[in-house]
Write a protein that holds these residues in place. Structure first.
Motif, PDB file in Angstrom:
ATOM      1  N   GLU A  16      46.578  47.350  41.602  1.00  0.00           N
ATOM      2  CA  GLU A  16      47.390  46.720  42.047  1.00  0.00           C
ATOM      3  C   GLU A  16      47.836  45.958  43.252  1.00  0.00           C
ATOM      4  O   GLU A  16      49.001  45.139  43.736  1.00  0.00           O
ATOM      5  N   LYS A  17      46.763  45.030  43.129  1.00  0.00           N
ATOM      6  CA  LYS A  17      46.501  44.013  43.743  1.00  0.00           C
ATOM      7  C   LYS A  17      46.481  42.466  42.631  1.00  0.00           C
ATOM      8  O   LYS A  17      46.688  41.685  43.984  1.00  0.00           O
ATOM      9  N   GLY A  18      45.800  42.877  42.073  1.00  0.00           N
ATOM     10  CA  GLY A  18      46.672  41.986  41.257  1.00  0.00           C
ATOM     11  C   GLY A  18      45.484  42.300  39.978  1.00  0.00           C
ATOM     12  O   GLY A  18      44.759  42.841  39.867  1.00  0.00           O
ATOM     13  N   VAL A  19      45.189  40.897  39.378  1.00  0.00           N
ATOM     14  CA  VAL A  19      44.738  41.223  38.043  1.00  0.00           C
ATOM     15  C   VAL A  19      43.127  40.120  38.178  1.00  0.00           C
ATOM     16  O   VAL A  19      43.542  38.978  38.771  1.00  0.00           O
ATOM     17  N   PHE A  20      41.812  40.575  38.081  1.00  0.00           N
ATOM     18  CA  PHE A  20      40.930  40.097  38.199  1.00  0.00           C
ATOM     19  C   PHE A  20      40.217  40.063  36.868  1.00  0.00           C
ATOM     20  O   PHE A  20      39.398  40.617  36.352  1.00  0.00           O
ATOM     21  N   ARG A  21      39.116  38.871  37.169  1.00  0.00           N
ATOM     22  CA  ARG A  21      37.621  39.048  36.197  1.00  0.00           C
ATOM     23  C   ARG A  21      36.751  39.882  37.081  1.00  0.00           C
ATOM     24  O   ARG A  21      36.595  40.258  38.359  1.00  0.00           O
ATOM     25  N   PRO A  22      36.241  41.106  36.606  1.00  0.00           N
ATOM     26  CA  PRO A  22      35.306  41.627  36.511  1.00  0.00           C
ATOM     27  C   PRO A  22      34.135  41.024  37.579  1.00  0.00           C
ATOM     28  O   PRO A  22      33.276  42.064  38.561  1.00  0.00           O
ATOM     29  N   GLU A  23      33.861  40.159  37.276  1.00  0.00           N
ATOM     30  CA  GLU A  23      32.675  39.157  38.220  1.00  0.00           C
ATOM     31  C   GLU A  23      32.717  39.288  39.859  1.00  0.00           C
ATOM     32  O   GLU A  23      32.476  39.092  40.930  1.00  0.00           O
ATOM     33  N   ASP A  24      34.931  38.710  39.327  1.00  0.00           N
ATOM     34  CA  ASP A  24      35.036  39.064  41.425  1.00  0.00           C
ATOM     35  C   ASP A  24      35.590  40.302  41.829  1.00  0.00           C
ATOM     36  O   ASP A  24      36.172  39.988  42.942  1.00  0.00           O
ATOM     37  N   ILE A  25      35.055  41.624  41.280  1.00  0.00           N
ATOM     38  CA  ILE A  25      35.899  42.704  41.444  1.00  0.00           C
ATOM     39  C   ILE A  25      35.158  43.082  43.034  1.00  0.00           C
ATOM     40  O   ILE A  25      36.336  43.594  43.601  1.00  0.00           O
ATOM     41  N   HIS A  26      34.099  42.777  43.348  1.00  0.00           N
ATOM     42  CA  HIS A  26      34.186  42.815  44.151  1.00  0.00           C
ATOM     43  C   HIS A  26      34.557  42.559  45.985  1.00  0.00           C
ATOM     44  O   HIS A  26      34.247  42.915  46.538  1.00  0.00           O
ATOM     45  N   ARG A  27      35.255  41.808  45.501  1.00  0.00           N
ATOM     46  CA  ARG A  27      36.215  40.601  46.257  1.00  0.00           C
ATOM     47  C   ARG A  27      37.068  41.543  46.903  1.00  0.00           C
ATOM     48  O   ARG A  27      37.383  41.234  48.069  1.00  0.00           O
ATOM     49  N   LEU A  28      37.359  42.369  46.325  1.00  0.00           N
ATOM     50  CA  LEU A  28      38.440  43.019  46.726  1.00  0.00           C
ATOM     51  C   LEU A  28      37.677  44.365  48.247  1.00  0.00           C
ATOM     52  O   LEU A  28      38.743  44.791  48.678  1.00  0.00           O
ATOM     53  N   ASN A  29      36.839  44.641  47.813  1.00  0.00           N
ATOM     54  CA  ASN A  29      36.408  45.500  48.772  1.00  0.00           C
ATOM     55  C   ASN A  29      35.651  44.555  50.622  1.00  0.00           C
ATOM     56  O   ASN A  29      35.483  44.696  51.477  1.00  0.00           O
ATOM     57  N   GLU A  30      35.866  42.832  50.144  1.00  0.00           N
ATOM     58  CA  GLU A  30      35.628  42.186  51.272  1.00  0.00           C
ATOM     59  C   GLU A  30      36.158  41.507  52.027  1.00  0.00           C
ATOM     60  O   GLU A  30      38.083  41.820  51.653  1.00  0.00           O
ATOM     61  N   PRO A  31      37.024  42.398  53.766  1.00  0.00           N
ATOM     62  CA  PRO A  31      37.634  42.075  54.232  1.00  0.00           C
ATOM     63  C   PRO A  31      37.520  40.475  54.516  1.00  0.00           C
ATOM     64  O   PRO A  31      37.461  39.535  54.463  1.00  0.00           O
ATOM     65  N   GLY A  32      39.575  39.697  54.947  1.00  0.00           N
ATOM     66  CA  GLY A  32      39.454  38.533  54.542  1.00  0.00           C
ATOM     67  C   GLY A  32      39.931  37.712  53.439  1.00  0.00           C
ATOM     68  O   GLY A  32      39.259  36.811  53.353  1.00  0.00           O
ATOM     69  N   ALA A  33      38.780  38.977  52.214  1.00  0.00           N
ATOM     70  CA  ALA A  33      39.202  37.473  50.552  1.00  0.00           C
ATOM     71  C   ALA A  33      40.112  37.492  50.472  1.00  0.00           C
ATOM     72  O   ALA A  33      41.015  37.787  50.689  1.00  0.00           O
ATOM     73  N   ASP A  34      39.968  35.587  50.602  1.00  0.00           N
ATOM     74  CA  ASP A  34      41.494  35.407  49.140  1.00  0.00           C
ATOM     75  C   ASP A  34      41.218  35.239  48.229  1.00  0.00           C
ATOM     76  O   ASP A  34      41.752  35.474  47.430  1.00  0.00           O
ATOM     77  N   LEU A  35      42.381  36.698  48.308  1.00  0.00           N
ATOM     78  CA  LEU A  35      42.751  37.404  46.445  1.00  0.00           C
ATOM     79  C   LEU A  35      43.196  36.635  45.687  1.00  0.00           C
ATOM     80  O   LEU A  35      43.076  36.239  44.680  1.00  0.00           O
ATOM     81  N   GLU A  36      44.390  36.198  46.120  1.00  0.00           N
ATOM     82  CA  GLU A  36      44.898  34.605  45.650  1.00  0.00           C
ATOM     83  C   GLU A  36      44.427  33.577  44.950  1.00  0.00           C
ATOM     84  O   GLU A  36      44.547  33.449  43.847  1.00  0.00           O
ATOM     85  N   ALA A  37      43.060  33.160  45.360  1.00  0.00           N
ATOM     86  CA  ALA A  37      42.594  32.494  44.814  1.00  0.00           C
ATOM     87  C   ALA A  37      41.706  32.553  43.773  1.00  0.00           C
ATOM     88  O   ALA A  37      41.509  31.823  42.796  1.00  0.00           O
ATOM     89  N   ILE A  38      41.185  33.931  43.438  1.00  0.00           N
ATOM     90  CA  ILE A  38      41.061  34.417  42.662  1.00  0.00           C
ATOM     91  C   ILE A  38      41.482  35.204  41.381  1.00  0.00           C
ATOM     92  O   ILE A  38      41.578  36.103  40.389  1.00  0.00           O
ATOM     93  N   MET A  39      43.023  35.441  41.577  1.00  0.00           N
ATOM     94  CA  MET A  39      43.332  36.330  40.649  1.00  0.00           C
ATOM     95  C   MET A  39      43.794  35.681  39.167  1.00  0.00           C
ATOM     96  O   MET A  39      44.024  33.994  39.813  1.00  0.00           O
TER      97      MET A  39
END
Ligand code: MRU
Length: 355
Positions: free
Chosen positions: A327-350
């Protein structure tokens, strides 16, 4: 869109999916034990749907606890939690519902028990309503990877029936159709319990989305013919390294997709991602009774006394997964752990669709 589960006047009404598509029958559960039975016996199934059922089961179970003390109330809830947790081990969503309830109640310690009981009923309704919104967001993010004219293969049922509504894997399909794209879905029948045949094919036909039913063994041949544009499946538990547990046969489909250069997407609400587990090898995998394999609708089809192994889920290693649609976007599997990092720049890895 079919209604999977609802909470009406403190009673849980769930569609008995074991009877689909022949009969549309709702079962009423007035206590948490019956909700647990419904989950165990697959009246309701699919990771988000059993998470919703667990939230409702907790709320119904809480109503029967007679005490004015918070500590006694929490003690009374413990058998409710444990009974629900013991039903099905692979989907993380029941655990998610229990942990969420513990946290929300701890924050409300000191409030009258009657208001906590009301709060749990309201909370279960919020979980249901929220799930539909989440699936719509998954749909919007995933639809960018579907082009007009695409043919999509899916496995098991990760549709409306497996969720509060709209579906996870079917979310992008529905959103693509809403955008006016013409799509065609291939549904693997999904032995042994036939969720693809009985549920996915049925709900897509009900909603007017073109679907062709194939046996599980046919997927390879169709992929090799170049007739599939992409695969989208659901997940029961996706873990920190991007490994994905889903219905048995998903791994085979993912390997076949890789062999045939077909993108393989997994639709995963955050409630199905378990950041506490580092690798798919550590996911508890449910094994079910032999009768699901030896019998088809009550008819014994295997030799009497044959040994059976009925593994309900498999793990697809992250290397076979093109993208995880959340629901936050589409991510490569190797980046999925970033969704649990406070303040991660999700836009940059989407991941963004080309063109
Ligand atoms: O045994 P089931 O029918 O509960 O298995 C369901 C699946 O494997 C689904 O693909 C998964 O739960 C995702 S549902 C959105």
């Amino acid at each position: 869109m079919v209604k999977t589960i609802e909470l009406v006047g403190g009673v849980v009404r769930m569609l008995d999916q074991t009877r689909l598509p022949r009969e549309v029958v709702y079962v009423e559960c007035r206590d948490y034990q019956k909700v647990a039975r419904g989950i165990r016996e697959l009246w309701i199934r699919g990771a988000p749907a059993i998470g919703i059922a667990a939230s409702m089961g907790i709320a119904v179970g809480a109503q029967a606890i007679k005490t004015g003390s918070f500590d006694e109330f929490m003690k009374g809830l413990e058998p409710v939690f444990q009974t629900l947790l013991a039903t099905r081990p692979t989907a993380v969503n029941i655990q998610w519902a229990v942990e969420r309830t513990r946290k929300l109640l701890a924050e409300r310690k000191g409030e009258p028990i009657d208001s906590l009981k009301d709060f749990l009923l309201e909370e279960a309704q919020r979980v249901l309503d929220g799930d539909i919104q989440i699936n719509r967001a998954i749909g919007r993010h995933g639809a960018q990877f579907i082009k007009d004219g695409d043919t999509i293969i899916t496995h098991c049922n990760a549709g409306s029936l497996a969720t509060g509504g709209y579906g996870t894997a079917t979310g992008p399909m529905r959103a693509a159709v809403e955008d006016g794209k013409k799509i065609h879905v291939y549904a693997d029948e999904t032995r042994p319990v036939l969720q693809g045949c009985r549920l996915t094919a049925w709900e897509l036909m009900e909603d007017g989305i073109p679907v062709t039913l194939i046996t599980d063994n046919t997927a390879g041949a169709i992929l090799r013919k170049g007739e599939i544009s992409l695969a989208i499946v659901g997940t029961d538990r996706t873990v920190a390294n991007g490994d994905v547990a889903n219905k048995i046969g998903t791994y085979s489909l993912a390997v076949l997709c890789r062999e045939n250069n077909v993108p393989f997407y997994v639709a995963a609400p955050l409630s199905s991602i378990d950041f506490s587990i580092p690798s798919g090898d550590l996911i508890p995998i449910e094994e079910r009774g032999p009768e699901e394999v030896t019998h088809v609708f009550g008819c014994h089809i295997a030799p009497e006394g044959v040994k059976v192994r009925n593994i309900a889920f498999d793990v697809t290693p992250a290397k076979y997964v093109t993208g995880i649609i959340t629901e936050k976007g589409v991510f490569r599997p190797e980046d999925i752990h970033r969704l649990n990092e406070p303040g991660a720049d999700l836009e940059a890895i989407m991941m963004k669709a080309k063109g």
